[in-house]
Design a protein around this motif. Structure first.
Motif, PDB file in Angstrom:
ATOM      1  N   ARG A  94     -11.044   3.681  -8.585  1.00 29.25           N
ATOM      2  CA  ARG A  94     -12.220   3.030  -7.991  1.00 29.25           C
ATOM      3  C   ARG A  94     -12.075   1.525  -8.161  1.00 29.25           C
ATOM      4  NH1 ARG A  94     -16.921   7.009 -10.476  1.00 29.25           N
ATOM      5  NH2 ARG A  94     -16.546   8.781  -9.066  1.00 29.25           N
ATOM      6  N   GLY A  95     -11.898   0.847  -7.071  1.00 29.23           N
ATOM      7  CA  GLY A  95     -11.722  -0.599  -7.135  1.00 29.23           C
ATOM      8  C   GLY A  95     -11.173  -1.124  -5.833  1.00 29.23           C
ATOM      9  N   TYR A  96     -10.608  -2.329  -5.886  1.00 27.01           N
ATOM     10  CA  TYR A  96     -10.031  -2.932  -4.677  1.00 27.01           C
ATOM     11  C   TYR A  96      -8.892  -3.856  -5.081  1.00 27.01           C
ATOM     12  CZ  TYR A  96     -12.770  -7.055  -6.034  1.00 27.01           C
ATOM     13  OH  TYR A  96     -13.295  -8.126  -6.717  1.00 27.01           O
ATOM     14  N   ILE A  97      -8.064  -4.200  -4.091  1.00 25.07           N
ATOM     15  CA  ILE A  97      -6.943  -5.107  -4.328  1.00 25.07           C
ATOM     16  C   ILE A  97      -7.336  -6.511  -3.882  1.00 25.07           C
ATOM     17  CG2 ILE A  97      -4.541  -5.640  -3.765  1.00 25.07           C
ATOM     18  CD1 ILE A  97      -4.123  -2.671  -3.146  1.00 25.07           C
ATOM     19  N   SER A  98      -7.178  -7.460  -4.781  1.00 22.58           N
ATOM     20  CA  SER A  98      -7.371  -8.880  -4.436  1.00 22.58           C
ATOM     21  C   SER A  98      -5.990  -9.448  -4.097  1.00 22.58           C
ATOM     22  CB  SER A  98      -7.983  -9.648  -5.618  1.00 22.58           C
ATOM     23  OG  SER A  98      -8.009 -11.042  -5.331  1.00 22.58           O
ATOM     24  N   HIS A  99      -5.708  -9.486  -2.808  1.00 23.36           N
ATOM     25  CA  HIS A  99      -4.391  -9.953  -2.373  1.00 23.36           C
ATOM     26  C   HIS A  99      -4.171 -11.418  -2.729  1.00 23.36           C
ATOM     27  CE1 HIS A  99      -3.536  -6.224  -0.214  1.00 23.36           C
ATOM     28  NE2 HIS A  99      -4.781  -6.275   0.253  1.00 23.36           N
ATOM     29  N   GLN A 100      -5.262 -12.187  -2.712  1.00 19.95           N
ATOM     30  CA  GLN A 100      -5.143 -13.619  -3.013  1.00 19.95           C
ATOM     31  C   GLN A 100      -4.656 -13.844  -4.437  1.00 19.95           C
ATOM     32  OE1 GLN A 100      -8.758 -15.808  -2.438  1.00 19.95           O
ATOM     33  NE2 GLN A 100      -7.887 -17.768  -3.098  1.00 19.95           N
ATOM     34  N   HIS A 101      -5.166 -13.031  -5.356  1.00 19.70           N
ATOM     35  CA  HIS A 101      -4.814 -13.203  -6.767  1.00 19.70           C
ATOM     36  C   HIS A 101      -3.793 -12.177  -7.251  1.00 19.70           C
ATOM     37  CE1 HIS A 101      -8.884 -15.058  -6.411  1.00 19.70           C
ATOM     38  NE2 HIS A 101      -8.308 -15.999  -7.172  1.00 19.70           N
ATOM     39  N   GLN A 102      -3.346 -11.306  -6.314  1.00 20.43           N
ATOM     40  CA  GLN A 102      -2.367 -10.272  -6.674  1.00 20.43           C
ATOM     41  C   GLN A 102      -2.837  -9.429  -7.850  1.00 20.43           C
ATOM     42  OE1 GLN A 102       1.240  -9.939  -5.029  1.00 20.43           O
ATOM     43  NE2 GLN A 102      -0.521 -10.352  -3.714  1.00 20.43           N
ATOM     44  N   LYS A 103      -4.097  -9.031  -7.759  1.00 18.58           N
ATOM     45  CA  LYS A 103      -4.684  -8.213  -8.823  1.00 18.58           C
ATOM     46  C   LYS A 103      -5.380  -6.985  -8.247  1.00 18.58           C
ATOM     47  CE  LYS A 103      -5.521 -11.904 -12.215  1.00 18.58           C
ATOM     48  NZ  LYS A 103      -4.634 -11.327 -13.259  1.00 18.58           N
ATOM     49  N   VAL A 104      -5.514  -5.996  -9.101  1.00 15.48           N
ATOM     50  CA  VAL A 104      -6.331  -4.827  -8.792  1.00 15.48           C
ATOM     51  C   VAL A 104      -7.588  -4.936  -9.643  1.00 15.48           C
ATOM     52  CG1 VAL A 104      -6.490  -2.318  -8.796  1.00 15.48           C
ATOM     53  CG2 VAL A 104      -4.291  -3.425  -8.354  1.00 15.48           C
ATOM     54  N   VAL A 105      -8.736  -5.000  -8.978  1.00 14.68           N
ATOM     55  CA  VAL A 105     -10.018  -5.093  -9.682  1.00 14.68           C
ATOM     56  C   VAL A 105     -10.636  -3.701  -9.682  1.00 14.68           C
ATOM     57  CG1 VAL A 105     -12.263  -6.200  -9.794  1.00 14.68           C
ATOM     58  CG2 VAL A 105     -10.285  -7.464  -8.880  1.00 14.68           C
ATOM     59  N   VAL A 106     -10.722  -3.082 -10.853  1.00 20.05           N
ATOM     60  CA  VAL A 106     -11.229  -1.714 -10.938  1.00 20.05           C
ATOM     61  C   VAL A 106     -12.684  -1.711 -11.392  1.00 20.05           C
ATOM     62  CG1 VAL A 106      -8.953  -0.769 -11.414  1.00 20.05           C
ATOM     63  CG2 VAL A 106     -10.419  -1.430 -13.325  1.00 20.05           C
ATOM     64  N   SER A 107     -13.343  -0.624 -11.074  1.00 22.19           N
ATOM     65  CA  SER A 107     -14.753  -0.484 -11.412  1.00 22.19           C
ATOM     66  C   SER A 107     -14.949  -0.492 -12.931  1.00 22.19           C
ATOM     67  CB  SER A 107     -15.294   0.828 -10.831  1.00 22.19           C
ATOM     68  OG  SER A 107     -16.590   1.101 -11.318  1.00 22.19           O
ATOM     69  N   LYS A 108     -16.084  -1.035 -13.364  1.00 18.84           N
ATOM     70  CA  LYS A 108     -16.397  -1.025 -14.792  1.00 18.84           C
ATOM     71  C   LYS A 108     -16.948   0.323 -15.239  1.00 18.84           C
ATOM     72  CE  LYS A 108     -17.196  -6.005 -15.193  1.00 18.84           C
ATOM     73  NZ  LYS A 108     -18.147  -7.089 -15.580  1.00 18.84           N
ATOM     74  N   GLN A 109     -17.285   1.162 -14.278  1.00 16.32           N
ATOM     75  CA  GLN A 109     -17.794   2.501 -14.591  1.00 16.32           C
ATOM     76  C   GLN A 109     -16.841   3.547 -14.007  1.00 16.32           C
ATOM     77  OE1 GLN A 109     -21.809   2.773 -13.152  1.00 16.32           O
ATOM     78  NE2 GLN A 109     -22.650   1.640 -14.898  1.00 16.32           N
ATOM     79  N   ILE A 110     -16.203   4.259 -14.872  1.00 18.66           N
ATOM     80  CA  ILE A 110     -15.253   5.325 -14.511  1.00 18.66           C
ATOM     81  C   ILE A 110     -14.254   4.818 -13.472  1.00 18.66           C
ATOM     82  CG2 ILE A 110     -14.996   7.767 -13.967  1.00 18.66           C
ATOM     83  CD1 ILE A 110     -17.952   8.137 -14.402  1.00 18.66           C
ATOM     84  N   PRO A 111     -13.400   3.881 -13.807  1.00 14.46           N
ATOM     85  CA  PRO A 111     -12.417   3.359 -12.853  1.00 14.46           C
ATOM     86  C   PRO A 111     -11.342   4.392 -12.445  1.00 14.46           C
ATOM     87  CG  PRO A 111     -11.986   2.496 -15.058  1.00 14.46           C
ATOM     88  CD  PRO A 111     -13.301   3.222 -15.138  1.00 14.46           C
TER      89      PRO A 111
END
Length: 393
Positions: A367-384
């Motif tokens: 559960r999350g999304y990819i930040s292509h600009q920062h080359q990161k995966v941002v996952v949910s803080k609740q049950i990622p």
């Protein structure tokens, strides 16, 4: 029950028919019975059958004797032709269902032996041709049974359809024509006959339906059918329960349920132990090594490509470990790339990592999304990383 002469044999057949004794008549047309090796029965049998038996039984028994002669001569095409008329009698009653069962079982065995013979002789015939011919003959019997419109099952030939369907399943899986199973399933599921299967017949039926669903990638339906087959299979039938597990285990793993080591040990299925451990740990290297090590076993049972599908769950479990190790909700793609390279995943780069992560997010494994600009995966803080079993419910 031995017969010295053709007359003795025909009198016994006549008695079975007169008494509507399907079990006795089935024995008398069985190729497991010693009479099929008695060449005295082969002399002037056509005329004698007509003298002793009424039509169509005279033709049926004459065909059976011709079939015995063909088997002795190794002429499998003649065997098929003769066996094809073996169940043309008693279309108005179902007492002869045991005869149908015996004829069909012998026919399939003949087809399997013919295939082996053709392979050994390096024949140019199409592989599976003998089994296809056998299936055509069995299907003709199936149509006779399923088209019986009488509602009372005690007088209907529809009671013969469970056995016929299971025999057809065995052939279709052998020659890899699984698409032909669909109308058979529809015929059974759309009628009340499934309520009259014997326990053994229904276990076999659910086993094949479960396998078909597995190959169709309908893993939930496959799990339901295979679990039913396993739970209802006789405890003493250890070999059959093991065979069911060979397909049930991969299906359950794809649904997020790992087999217990005790189960694998009990049924001598230790080939799955390292698969279980690799997927649980996200150990892609161990998974690849195990699939290569037991490749022959997995291919033999047709589950090698099914087990390959476990890679996506292994990716999920590996990335979850990266998340737990870093202790942050913003995970660099480079960290995932390093983890995959550590697992000896070939030709991996940041673009490939993005594709893998995007696929995991799309399937709700992350559960999350990819930040292509920062080359990161941002996952949910609740049950990622929700459990696979929860996602696929």
């Amino acid at each position: 029950m031995a017969f010295g002469t053709l007359v003795q044999y025909l009198k016994q057949v006549e008695s079975a028919i007169s008494n509507n004794d399907g079990d006795l008549l089935a024995a008398l047309v069985s190729f497991q019975h010693p009479h099929v090796h008695n060449q005295k029965l082969w002399v002037d049998f056509e005329g004698q059958c007509q003298n002793f038996l009424e039509n169509p039984y005279d033709e049926m028994i004459a065909a059976h004797i011709r079939c015995a002669m063909a088997v002795s001569n190794g002429d499998m095409m003649e065997v098929y032709a003769c066996q094809g008329v073996a169940f043309q009698a008693q279309k108005e009653e179902n007492w002869a269902i045991p005869v149908l069962k015996r004829v069909v079982l012998d026919l399939r065995q003949f087809a399997l032996k013919a295939e082996v013979s053709l392979v050994r002789s390096k024949s140019r015939r199409k592989p599976g041709e003998m089994l296809e011919k056998a299936a055509d003959l069995i299907m003709s019997c199936f149509r006779v049974c399923v088209s019986d419109s009488r509602t009372a099952l005690e007088v209907s030939k529809r009671v013969g359809t469970p056995m016929l369907v299971n025999q057809l399943f065995k052939i279709y899986f052998k020659i890899n024509t699984l698409h032909l199973c669909k109308p058979l399933v529809r015929a059974i599921e759309g009628s009340d006959i499934k309520d009259h299967f014997t326990k053994a017949q229904f276990v076999t039926y659910k086993y094949f339906v479960g396998k078909k669903d597995m190959f169709d990638s309908d893993f939930k339906a496959a799990a339901d059918s295979l679990e039913f087959a396993f739970n209802c299979c006789y405890v003493s039938s250890r070999r059959n329960k093991r065979l069911i597990l060979i397909y049930l285990i991969p299906v359950k793993m794809l649904l997020g349920y790992m087999p217990k080591p005790e189960l694998l040990k009990k049924y001598d299925l230790l080939e799955f132990e390292d698969v279980r451990r690799a997927v649980s740990q996200g150990n892609l290297l161990l998974l690849s090594q195990t699939l290569r090590k037991h490749e022959a076993f997995f291919i033999r049972f047709g589950i090698y490509l099914i087990l390959q599908k476990l890679k996506i769950i292994s990716y999920r479990n590996l990335f979850k470990q990266v998340y737990m190790l870093l202790g942050t909700h913003q995970l660099s793609l480079k960290a995932f790339e390093d983890a995959l390279k550590f697992m000896k995943v070939e030709d991996i780069d940041i673009d490939e990592v993005q594709c893998i992560v995007a696929n995991l997010i799309d399937k709700n494994y992350i559960r999350g999304y990819i930040s292509h600009q920062h080359q990161k995966v941002v996952v949910s803080k609740q049950i990622p990383f929700p459990s696979v079993a929860t996602i696929l419910k």
